[in-house]
Design a protein around this motif. Structure first.
Motif, PDB file in Angstrom:
ATOM      1  N   GLU A  41     -25.846 -26.500 -29.575  1.00  0.00           N
ATOM      2  CA  GLU A  41     -25.930 -26.064 -30.967  1.00  0.00           C
ATOM      3  C   GLU A  41     -25.827 -27.249 -31.923  1.00  0.00           C
ATOM      4  O   GLU A  41     -26.611 -27.364 -32.882  1.00  0.00           O
ATOM      5  N   LEU A  42     -24.912 -28.159 -31.658  1.00  0.00           N
ATOM      6  CA  LEU A  42     -24.768 -29.334 -32.512  1.00  0.00           C
ATOM      7  C   LEU A  42     -25.986 -30.245 -32.398  1.00  0.00           C
ATOM      8  O   LEU A  42     -26.493 -30.749 -33.417  1.00  0.00           O
ATOM      9  N   LEU A  43     -26.476 -30.467 -31.188  1.00  0.00           N
ATOM     10  CA  LEU A  43     -27.651 -31.327 -31.008  1.00  0.00           C
ATOM     11  C   LEU A  43     -28.842 -30.807 -31.802  1.00  0.00           C
ATOM     12  O   LEU A  43     -29.558 -31.584 -32.456  1.00  0.00           O
ATOM     13  N   LEU A  44     -29.049 -29.509 -31.802  1.00  0.00           N
ATOM     14  CA  LEU A  44     -30.175 -28.939 -32.538  1.00  0.00           C
ATOM     15  C   LEU A  44     -29.973 -29.052 -34.042  1.00  0.00           C
ATOM     16  O   LEU A  44     -30.937 -29.256 -34.791  1.00  0.00           O
ATOM     17  N   LYS A  45     -28.735 -28.937 -34.511  1.00  0.00           N
ATOM     18  CA  LYS A  45     -28.468 -29.146 -35.932  1.00  0.00           C
ATOM     19  C   LYS A  45     -28.786 -30.583 -36.342  1.00  0.00           C
ATOM     20  O   LYS A  45     -29.374 -30.836 -37.399  1.00  0.00           O
ATOM     21  N   LEU A  46     -28.382 -31.535 -35.502  1.00  0.00           N
ATOM     22  CA  LEU A  46     -28.654 -32.944 -35.775  1.00  0.00           C
ATOM     23  C   LEU A  46     -30.147 -33.226 -35.785  1.00  0.00           C
ATOM     24  O   LEU A  46     -30.640 -34.039 -36.571  1.00  0.00           O
ATOM     25  N   ARG A  47     -30.872 -32.560 -34.917  1.00  0.00           N
ATOM     26  CA  ARG A  47     -32.314 -32.743 -34.847  1.00  0.00           C
ATOM     27  C   ARG A  47     -33.008 -32.213 -36.097  1.00  0.00           C
ATOM     28  O   ARG A  47     -33.969 -32.812 -36.599  1.00  0.00           O
ATOM     29  N   ASP A  48     -32.507 -31.082 -36.592  1.00  0.00           N
ATOM     30  CA  ASP A  48     -33.222 -30.373 -37.648  1.00  0.00           C
ATOM     31  C   ASP A  48     -32.815 -30.762 -39.062  1.00  0.00           C
ATOM     32  O   ASP A  48     -33.525 -30.432 -40.020  1.00  0.00           O
ATOM     33  N   SER A  49     -31.661 -31.447 -39.209  1.00  0.00           N
ATOM     34  CA  SER A  49     -31.195 -31.814 -40.549  1.00  0.00           C
ATOM     35  C   SER A  49     -30.665 -33.239 -40.560  1.00  0.00           C
ATOM     36  O   SER A  49     -29.948 -33.652 -39.640  1.00  0.00           O
ATOM     37  N   GLU A  50     -30.993 -33.980 -41.616  1.00  0.00           N
ATOM     38  CA  GLU A  50     -30.526 -35.361 -41.710  1.00  0.00           C
ATOM     39  C   GLU A  50     -29.017 -35.427 -41.914  1.00  0.00           C
ATOM     40  O   GLU A  50     -28.348 -36.308 -41.357  1.00  0.00           O
ATOM     41  N   ALA A 106     -21.367 -35.036 -22.756  1.00  0.00           N
ATOM     42  CA  ALA A 106     -21.820 -36.105 -23.650  1.00  0.00           C
ATOM     43  C   ALA A 106     -21.469 -35.772 -25.096  1.00  0.00           C
ATOM     44  O   ALA A 106     -21.141 -34.638 -25.433  1.00  0.00           O
ATOM     45  N   ASP A 107     -21.553 -36.764 -25.953  1.00  0.00           N
ATOM     46  CA  ASP A 107     -21.381 -36.570 -27.391  1.00  0.00           C
ATOM     47  C   ASP A 107     -22.768 -36.321 -27.990  1.00  0.00           C
ATOM     48  O   ASP A 107     -23.623 -37.217 -27.973  1.00  0.00           O
ATOM     49  N   PRO A 108     -23.049 -35.136 -28.520  1.00  0.00           N
ATOM     50  CA  PRO A 108     -24.378 -34.851 -29.048  1.00  0.00           C
ATOM     51  C   PRO A 108     -24.827 -35.809 -30.148  1.00  0.00           C
ATOM     52  O   PRO A 108     -26.025 -36.086 -30.266  1.00  0.00           O
ATOM     53  N   VAL A 109     -23.892 -36.311 -30.935  1.00  0.00           N
ATOM     54  CA  VAL A 109     -24.263 -37.270 -31.975  1.00  0.00           C
ATOM     55  C   VAL A 109     -24.845 -38.525 -31.332  1.00  0.00           C
ATOM     56  O   VAL A 109     -25.897 -39.029 -31.742  1.00  0.00           O
ATOM     57  N   ARG A 110     -24.158 -39.027 -30.317  1.00  0.00           N
ATOM     58  CA  ARG A 110     -24.625 -40.231 -29.648  1.00  0.00           C
ATOM     59  C   ARG A 110     -25.931 -39.987 -28.898  1.00  0.00           C
ATOM     60  O   ARG A 110     -26.825 -40.833 -28.885  1.00  0.00           O
ATOM     61  N   VAL A 111     -26.043 -38.812 -28.279  1.00  0.00           N
ATOM     62  CA  VAL A 111     -27.284 -38.469 -27.578  1.00  0.00           C
ATOM     63  C   VAL A 111     -28.450 -38.489 -28.560  1.00  0.00           C
ATOM     64  O   VAL A 111     -29.509 -39.086 -28.290  1.00  0.00           O
ATOM     65  N   PHE A 112     -28.256 -37.862 -29.722  1.00  0.00           N
ATOM     66  CA  PHE A 112     -29.337 -37.834 -30.700  1.00  0.00           C
ATOM     67  C   PHE A 112     -29.677 -39.240 -31.179  1.00  0.00           C
ATOM     68  O   PHE A 112     -30.854 -39.612 -31.272  1.00  0.00           O
ATOM     69  N   GLN A 113     -28.662 -40.033 -31.490  1.00  0.00           N
ATOM     70  CA  GLN A 113     -28.923 -41.397 -31.960  1.00  0.00           C
ATOM     71  C   GLN A 113     -29.670 -42.218 -30.909  1.00  0.00           C
ATOM     72  O   GLN A 113     -30.609 -42.956 -31.230  1.00  0.00           O
ATOM     73  N   ASP A 114     -29.248 -42.107 -29.665  1.00  0.00           N
ATOM     74  CA  ASP A 114     -29.884 -42.881 -28.596  1.00  0.00           C
ATOM     75  C   ASP A 114     -31.351 -42.508 -28.443  1.00  0.00           C
ATOM     76  O   ASP A 114     -32.226 -43.380 -28.331  1.00  0.00           O
ATOM     77  N   PHE A 115     -31.650 -41.208 -28.427  1.00  0.00           N
ATOM     78  CA  PHE A 115     -33.035 -40.795 -28.212  1.00  0.00           C
ATOM     79  C   PHE A 115     -33.881 -40.966 -29.466  1.00  0.00           C
ATOM     80  O   PHE A 115     -35.097 -41.175 -29.364  1.00  0.00           O
TER      81      PHE A 115
END
Length: 350
Positions: free
Chosen positions: A138-147, A86-95
């Motif tokens: 690693e990318l998903l967690l960065k997206l979660r923790d920083s705008e 999956a694309d972590p950016v899209r996963v983060f946006q979706d959730f």
């Protein structure tokens, strides 16, 4: 102790009639199951991602969002999101979107996935199986923790100081690690301080106790407070009015599914003796009347350290009304027994 349900939204042939329901029908049924789980007081509902004809939920987050506006308190999670493909950016946006719709009830359960159909579908090489997961987590967690995030990796285009929106209601958005019992994944979850979900679907659940201890040891080593790190299990099961009736209802579709998967993976034949052994008190099948299932969950909590339990129902195709009844019994009869006993046990051991 949290109690919930998970599903893979199966659309395998009915073992009695051979008929196959449409994906659309099964998706609508699962929304009804999530709504009922919320109404009867269950804590969480998980939907697994698959990309096969016999599973309808290739996009769990869309299905969970359909139920979000019809529910009030139940937490809504993937089980799992196949993060490697999956694309972590899209996963983060979706959730994050699901989190907004549900007013802070979304969770991501990230895993490699035990099925591999998504890899060729989205253009990934299985030889990168482990590396893909580690990098994307690693990318998903960065997206979660920083705008705003700057990223460069080996499997996704780089970007510099970009914002990812919407932001979730929860801060941070919960990210769990799903594991089939691999010690490396358990240690990774502990070192990262992420909640852990173990798929306990065979053998004795007590065999997973050392993995839970390994997870806690890794978390402690990394400086995390293990008292704040929940550990969940995902196990097959079914609740009925009485134990033998529950077993007779659950066995046919379970056998058909296990033997279908067994042909793909080289497992031995699954028969009634295998099923009955697994539903014994020390086995990994949680099948029976409310008291039987409750006592097995309590045993799991006391001896393995599980703090959240997912009952995976159904396996294969079962009548919708029977699945709904099992969810009702789990919420109204099993969960109160478990919560009361665990509360007493914890008070005695403080």
């Amino acid at each position: 102790m949290e109690i919930g349900v998970s599903t893979f939204v199966e659309t395998s042939p009915d073992v009695q009639t051979g008929e196959v329901m449409s994906h659309a029908q099964r998706l609508r049924e699962v929304v009804e199951e999530i709504v009922l789980a919320d109404q009867v007081g269950l804590d969480v509902f998980g939907v697994g991602e698959h990309h096969r004809k016999d599973y309808a939920a290739s996009s769990p987050v869309v299905l969970l969002a359909a139920a979000a506006s019809q529910t009030k308190r139940i937490r809504l999670t993937s089980a799992v999101t196949v993060l490697s493909s999956a694309d972590p950016v899209r996963v983060f946006q979706d959730f994050a979107t699901l989190d907004g719709i549900s007013n802070g009830r979304a969770e991501i359960m990230a895993g490699r996935g035990s099925f591999i159909e998504s890899f060729p579908l989205f253009g990934y090489d299985l030889k990168d199986y482990d590396e893909l997961f580690e990098e994307k987590l690693e990318l998903l967690l960065k997206l979660r923790d920083s705008e705003k995030v700057t990223w460069k990796g080996g499997h996704r285009p780089a970007f510099t100081n970009l914002g990812v929106y919407p932001r979730p209601v929860q801060n941070p958005l919960p990210v769990w690690i799903g594991s089939g019992g691999n010690s490396e994944s358990v240690i990774r979850a502990g070192l990262l301080g992420l909640p852990l979900v173990l798929a306990i679907i065979g053998g004795s659940p007590l065999q997973f106790a050392p993995l839970v201890q390994l997870y806690k040891k890794a978390a402690t080593h990394a400086g995390h407070d293990v008292s704040k790190l929940p550990v969940a299990s995902h196990s097959h099961g079914f609740v009925g009015e009485n134990t033998e009736l529950a077993a007779d209802k659950f066995f046919p579709s379970t056998q058909a599914t296990m033997n279908m998967l067994g042909k793909e993976r080289g497992w031995g034949h699954y028969d009634r003796s295998s099923f009955d052994a697994a539903r014994s008190f020390e086995g990994a099948l949680y099948v029976g009347d409310p008291e039987t299932v409750a006592q097995k969950i309590i045993h799991l909590r006391k001896n393995v350290g599980i703090t959240r339990f997912f009952l995976h129902v159904p396996i294969g195709t079962m009548p919708h009304e029977e699945v709904m009844r099992a969810i009702e019994l789990l919420g109204k009869e099993v969960a109160p027994r478990v919560r009361d006993e665990i509360a007493r046990w914890e008070a005695e051991n403080e």
